[in-house]
Write a protein that holds these residues in place. Structure first.
Motif, PDB file in Angstrom:
ATOM      1  N   LEU A 161     -20.435   5.853  -1.663  1.00  0.00           N
ATOM      2  CA  LEU A 161     -20.105   7.571  -1.067  1.00  0.00           C
ATOM      3  C   LEU A 161     -20.069   7.657  -0.096  1.00  0.00           C
ATOM      4  O   LEU A 161     -19.898   8.727   0.627  1.00  0.00           O
ATOM      5  CB  LEU A 161     -21.666   7.588  -1.008  1.00  0.00           C
ATOM      6  N   LEU A 162     -20.374   7.691   1.556  1.00  0.00           N
ATOM      7  CA  LEU A 162     -19.963   7.448   2.585  1.00  0.00           C
ATOM      8  C   LEU A 162     -18.401   7.401   3.088  1.00  0.00           C
ATOM      9  O   LEU A 162     -17.882   8.446   3.468  1.00  0.00           O
ATOM     10  CB  LEU A 162     -20.379   6.386   3.993  1.00  0.00           C
ATOM     11  N   TRP A 163     -17.856   6.303   2.402  1.00  0.00           N
ATOM     12  CA  TRP A 163     -16.155   6.166   2.124  1.00  0.00           C
ATOM     13  C   TRP A 163     -15.043   7.550   0.906  1.00  0.00           C
ATOM     14  O   TRP A 163     -14.490   7.536   1.556  1.00  0.00           O
ATOM     15  CB  TRP A 163     -15.801   4.844   1.675  1.00  0.00           C
ATOM     16  N   GLU A 164     -16.157   7.849   0.938  1.00  0.00           N
ATOM     17  CA  GLU A 164     -15.573   9.148  -0.671  1.00  0.00           C
ATOM     18  C   GLU A 164     -15.747  10.458   0.499  1.00  0.00           C
ATOM     19  O   GLU A 164     -14.974  10.969  -0.367  1.00  0.00           O
ATOM     20  CB  GLU A 164     -16.625   8.853  -1.999  1.00  0.00           C
ATOM     21  N   ALA A 165     -16.871  10.427   0.945  1.00  0.00           N
ATOM     22  CA  ALA A 165     -17.171  11.561   1.286  1.00  0.00           C
ATOM     23  C   ALA A 165     -16.265  12.039   2.562  1.00  0.00           C
ATOM     24  O   ALA A 165     -14.863  12.889   2.825  1.00  0.00           O
ATOM     25  CB  ALA A 165     -18.581  11.577   2.127  1.00  0.00           C
ATOM     26  N   LEU A 166     -15.520  10.084   3.346  1.00  0.00           N
ATOM     27  CA  LEU A 166     -14.762  10.672   4.584  1.00  0.00           C
ATOM     28  C   LEU A 166     -13.205  10.744   4.302  1.00  0.00           C
ATOM     29  O   LEU A 166     -12.266  12.075   4.690  1.00  0.00           O
ATOM     30  CB  LEU A 166     -14.755   9.406   5.116  1.00  0.00           C
ATOM     31  N   SER A 167     -12.867  10.066   2.669  1.00  0.00           N
ATOM     32  CA  SER A 167     -11.772  10.158   2.194  1.00  0.00           C
ATOM     33  C   SER A 167     -11.266  11.557   1.660  1.00  0.00           C
ATOM     34  O   SER A 167      -9.963  11.651   1.677  1.00  0.00           O
ATOM     35  CB  SER A 167     -11.890   9.481   1.225  1.00  0.00           C
ATOM     36  N   GLN A 168     -12.277  12.755   1.349  1.00  0.00           N
ATOM     37  CA  GLN A 168     -11.973  13.863   1.068  1.00  0.00           C
ATOM     38  C   GLN A 168     -12.665  14.658   2.867  1.00  0.00           C
ATOM     39  O   GLN A 168     -12.203  16.383   2.056  1.00  0.00           O
ATOM     40  CB  GLN A 168     -13.190  14.050   0.201  1.00  0.00           C
ATOM     41  N   GLY A 169     -11.617  13.825   3.334  1.00  0.00           N
ATOM     42  CA  GLY A 169     -12.244  14.885   4.265  1.00  0.00           C
ATOM     43  C   GLY A 169     -13.588  15.410   5.284  1.00  0.00           C
ATOM     44  O   GLY A 169     -13.571  16.610   5.790  1.00  0.00           O
ATOM     45  N   ALA A 170     -14.421  15.620   4.412  1.00  0.00           N
ATOM     46  CA  ALA A 170     -15.911  15.719   5.334  1.00  0.00           C
ATOM     47  C   ALA A 170     -15.885  15.570   6.951  1.00  0.00           C
ATOM     48  O   ALA A 170     -15.918  14.569   7.897  1.00  0.00           O
ATOM     49  CB  ALA A 170     -17.292  14.845   4.211  1.00  0.00           C
ATOM     50  N   ARG A 171     -16.491  16.589   7.477  1.00  0.00           N
ATOM     51  CA  ARG A 171     -16.552  16.700   8.929  1.00  0.00           C
ATOM     52  C   ARG A 171     -18.158  16.334   9.114  1.00  0.00           C
ATOM     53  O   ARG A 171     -18.146  15.994   9.661  1.00  0.00           O
ATOM     54  CB  ARG A 171     -16.100  17.758   8.935  1.00  0.00           C
TER      55      ARG A 171
END
Length: 252
Positions: A161-171
Motif C-alpha cells: 500500500l505504501l509503495w503504491e501510494a508513493l508511486s502515485q506521487g503521494a505527499r
C-alpha cells in the motif's frame, strides 16, 4: 477499495494447499504450530526458510487455474458503472476495464455476483507478495492512529500500500481510525483521495506496525510523537516521516 488479498489469511485453504506440494508433512505441521496468532499463514510461510515465494504463487495459480500473476496496482477508480460498484461492494477490486481481482473466495464465482453480466469480467490472481519494483523517491508524511498492544511482524500488504501510494506521487498518507474502521487517504498535491477502508484485524496490525517501526509508544501515549520509518524492496529504498497526534476520537 476492498482488500484484494482475502485469501492471504485463509488458513483452511492454505493448509490444504501446501501439503505435500512445498514441504513434507512433518515440516508443515511444525510451521502451523509456530505461526504467530497475529500473522497470516501466508506471511508466516514467506518468512520461513522451508518455503519459497515462487512455490507459493505457483500453488495459488494451480489452485485457481489462472495462468500467471497480475501485479497489484490499486483499485482503478476511473472504472465506474453498476457492475463495478457491485463487485466492489462484494469485496473485489477493479484492476482495469474488464479485469477484477480479490473477492471473498478463491477463486470467486463471478456469475454468483453478477449473473449474465459476469461474461464482461475476467478474474485475475494478484500477488500480495510483490510491491511495485520502481517508485519515485518521496518524503511522504504518515499519520497513524490507535491500535491495541499486540506483537506484530511487518506486513507485506501494508508495504505494498505504501509503495503504491508513493508511486502515485503521494505527499501525505493519512491513517485515520474511527471505531473499528481504519480509513487510509493520500494527498498528491491536487487533492485528497481515499485509498481504502479496513476493519479488524488488519486495522490493528497495520497501525501497530507503523508505531513499532517509528519507535512510538504503544500504550495510549497522550502526547504527539514524531519519527521516521525506512521502507525498502529490492534496490528501492526510501525514508518516510511518521507523525502521530491525539484527537477527540483517539489519535491520527
Amino acid at each position: 477499495m476492498p482488500n484484494p488479498f482475502a485469501y492471504e489469511s485463509n488458513a483452511p485453504l492454505l493448509e490444504g494447499l501446501f501439503v505435500p506440494h512445498l514441504v513434507q508433512a512433518a515440516v508443515w505441521s511444525s510451521l502451523l504450530q509456530t505461526a504467530p496468532p497475529d500473522q497470516s499463514l501466508l506471511e508466516h510461510l514467506m518468512r520461513s526458510d522451508q518455503c519459497d515465494r515462487v512455490g507459493i504463487m505457483e500453488c495459488l495459480m494451480d489452485l485457481t487455474g489462472v495462468d500467471g500473476v497480475t501485479e497489484w496496482t490499486g483499485d482503478n477508480s476511473d472504472i465506474k458503472g453498476a457492475e463495478a460498484s457491485l463487485l466492489r461492494a462484494n469485496g473485489f477490486a477493479i484492476l482495469r476495464e474488464g479485469q477484477v481481482c480479490g473477492g471473498p473466495e478463491l477463486p470467486p464465482d463471478l456469475h454468483a455476483h453478477l449473473g449474465a453480466a459476469s461474461k464482461n469480467w475476467q478474474w485475475c490472481l494478484v500477488s500480495p507478495l510483490r510491491p511495485p519494483s520502481s517508485v519515485p523517491w518521496a518524503d511522504a508524511t504518515l499519520h497513524p492512529s490507535q491500535a491495541p498492544s499486540l506483537s506484530i511482524s511487518p506486513d507485506p500488504g501494508l508495504d505494498s500500500l505504501l509503495w503504491e501510494a508513493l508511486s502515485q506521487g503521494a505527499r501525505d498518507i493519512h491513517f485515520e481510525r474511527r471505531g473499528e474502521l481504519l480509513t487510509v487517504r493520500q494527498h498528491d498535491g491536487r487533492g485528497i483521495s481515499v485509498v481504502g477502508e479496513w476493519g479488524p484485524p488488519v486495522a490493528e496490525r497495520w497501525i501497530r506496525i507503523l508505531k513499532q517501526r517509528a519507535g512510538f509508544c504503544l500504550d495510549g501515549q497522550v502526547l504527539p510523537e514524531d519519527g521516521r520509518i525506512d521502507l525498502g524492496h529490492g534496490t528501492s529504498h526510501t525514508s518516510l516521516r511518521l507523525g502521530r497526534v491525539p484527537t477527540v476520537d483517539g489519535e491520527s
